[in-house]
Design an enzyme around this catalytic site. Structure first.
Site, PDB file in Angstrom:
ATOM      1  N   GLN A 244       0.826  -1.208   0.000  1.00  0.00           N
ATOM      2  CA  GLN A 244       0.000   0.000   0.000  1.00  0.00           C
ATOM      3  C   GLN A 244       0.860   1.259   0.000  1.00  0.00           C
ATOM      4  OE1 GLN A 244      -2.879   0.057   3.159  1.00  0.00           O
ATOM      5  NE2 GLN A 244      -4.068   1.696   2.251  1.00  0.00           N
TER       6      GLN A 244
ATOM      7  N   ARG B 292     -17.670  -9.851  -0.870  1.00  0.00           N
ATOM      8  CA  ARG B 292     -17.608  -8.407  -1.106  1.00  0.00           C
ATOM      9  C   ARG B 292     -18.406  -7.919  -2.311  1.00  0.00           C
ATOM     10  NH1 ARG B 292     -15.930  -6.545   3.790  1.00  0.00           N
ATOM     11  NH2 ARG B 292     -14.024  -7.603   4.462  1.00  0.00           N
TER      12      ARG B 292
END
Length: 245
Positions: free
Chosen positions: A91, A176
């Site tokens: 990230q 999801r």
């Protein structure tokens, strides 16, 4: 980044469906025939893979991995993403990347539910502008950037690289892409599925492995009384549109 979250499939296992099929057939061969991998063709994959997956032997899907680049989601979203632990993540670091004091919506994600209330929307933008200003003042005053970042809210946009094997990806999409998932991570899930659908080499696995929300995978909604009204029909139609074109 006003146009929302961007998701791109950047890399995947060479000959992914052949790899998965070959791994499955190893279970039935007396000899270790690595050369057989090179001989596998599209017809072999179509002959064996749907049948083997139909038996529920999904561990073979772990032999193929996909890497996605996700840009513009909030850290609320990325925190949900990394809960899927059988995956690899890298990230954007808030320790080394400074927040650029541009338009607040270039820097932060503001939910549509907030934007529908003009007065509240303006208050949010005001607070975010003040947050950016204080963030800048903090590191300009000599405070290390790794400490200045503490003031930033979870709404700050981020970039993250995600690598998942196909089995974990199926699990991720099952949870999801569901209409009950939080809207931002749900958007990521559907865009990941869309990236697979656009790839001619990968597209068949959507149908064979039933990649999509759990109602698609199972043939029924497992949410029971928690299922939103009309969800079953909406989700199935969306899946056909995104996954099958």
């Amino acid at each position: 980044m006003r146009d929302g979250i961007k998701v791109r499939l950047v890399n995947y296992t060479k000959k992914p469906l052949e790899t998965v099929t070959w791994a499955a057939l190893i279970s039935y061969w007396d000899e270790w025939e690595t050369e057989a991998f090179e001989r596998l063709g599209e017809k072999d994959v179509e002959m064996h893979l749907p049948r083997i997956l139909g038996y529920g032997h999904e561990s073979i899907l772990e032999h193929a991995v996909l890497t996605f680049a996700i840009e513009g989601c909030s850290r609320v979203c990325s925190h949900q993403l990394v809960r899927h632990r059988i995956a690899s993540y890298t990230q954007q670091s808030m320790r080394y990347i400074k927040i650029n004091p541009r338009d607040v919506e270039e820097t932060f994600v503001i939910p549509e539910s907030v934007k529908k209330n003009p007065e509240l929307y303006e208050k949010w933008k005001k607070l975010m502008r003040e947050t950016i200003q204080l963030y800048e003042e903090t590191y300009k005053a000599g405070v290390h950037q790794e400490d200045a970042r503490f003031i930033l809210p979870q709404a700050v946009r981020t970039k993250i690289v995600v690598t998942m094997n196909l089995r974990e990806l199926k699990h991720f999409l099952g949870l999801r892409a569901c209409e009950r998932a939080q809207w931002e991570i749900r958007d990521v899930a559907w865009k990941m599925l869309g990236e697979i659908a656009k790839n001619e080499e990968l597209r068949p696995i959507i149908r064979w492995a039933k990649l999509g929300p759990r109602c698609v995978q199972l043939g029924y909604c497992p949410e029971g009384e928690l299922m939103p009204p009309g969800c079953w029909k909406r989700t199935r139609e969306k899946w056909k549109e995104v996954a099958l074109g």
